[in-house]
Design an enzyme around this catalytic site. Sequence first.
Site, short mmCIF file in Angstrom:
data_model
loop_
_atom_site.label_atom_id
_atom_site.label_comp_id
_atom_site.label_asym_id
_atom_site.label_seq_id
_atom_site.Cartn_x
_atom_site.Cartn_y
_atom_site.Cartn_z
N HIS A 43 0.85 -1.19 0.00
CA HIS A 43 0.00 0.00 0.00
C HIS A 43 0.89 1.24 0.00
O HIS A 43 2.04 1.20 0.49
CB HIS A 43 -0.89 0.03 1.24
CG HIS A 43 -1.96 -1.01 1.26
ND1 HIS A 43 -3.09 -0.88 2.03
CD2 HIS A 43 -2.09 -2.20 0.60
CE1 HIS A 43 -3.87 -1.93 1.85
NE2 HIS A 43 -3.28 -2.74 0.99
N GLU A 76 0.92 3.85 1.84
CA GLU A 76 1.40 4.25 3.17
C GLU A 76 2.58 3.42 3.62
O GLU A 76 3.57 3.95 4.14
CB GLU A 76 0.28 4.11 4.22
CG GLU A 76 -0.95 4.94 3.93
CD GLU A 76 -2.04 4.20 3.17
OE1 GLU A 76 -3.22 4.40 3.51
OE2 GLU A 76 -1.72 3.43 2.24
N CYS A 118 -6.22 1.96 5.72
CA CYS A 118 -6.87 0.72 6.16
C CYS A 118 -6.31 0.34 7.54
O CYS A 118 -5.40 0.98 8.05
CB CYS A 118 -6.63 -0.39 5.15
SG CYS A 118 -4.91 -0.97 5.11
N CYS A 123 -2.49 -0.37 7.44
CA CYS A 123 -1.69 0.85 7.35
C CYS A 123 -1.76 1.67 8.64
O CYS A 123 -0.77 2.26 9.06
CB CYS A 123 -2.11 1.67 6.14
SG CYS A 123 -1.68 0.83 4.59
#
Length: 156
Positions: free
Chosen positions: A56, A58, A86, A89
């Site tokens: 992801h 992040e 999410c 993260c």
Amino acid sequence: MDRVATDEYFMEEALKEAEKASEKGEIPVGAVVVLEGKIVAKAHNLKETLLDPTAHAEILAIKEAAKTIGNWRLSEATIYVTKEPCIMCAGAIINARIKKVVYGCDDPKGGGVFSLYQILEDSRLNHQVQVKRGILEERCRQTLQEFFKEIRKSNK
């Protein structure tokens, strides 16, 4: 405050990263990590490209920032993300000791910061993170909506 140091400026940079993700067929989420008013890391989603469910924006930005500053503790950093992080993260943000998260649009189906869970502000954890939401919200939401609209169109 000069233009370079505004939340909108840094979110624009995150949106540029989201566009890079979109160009690669990745869900268009971008992130930048800022320390002392300077960007120390930029990243975008690369789950499909790297065949990695943890890739992801992040996570990738946090890893890059830690390498850049030579420390996993990002305790004075702010991370700007185009979409609400999410739960994975959010956990990484806490573990990196990031001071503040600024994000664009909510994620009602997977948000770990506001929409479904409020992990970053949970007082039961050893670290809490300041949260600011809704920066360039409409542009961030539109970026995602347009991407999924194109996906649905090409699947017909």
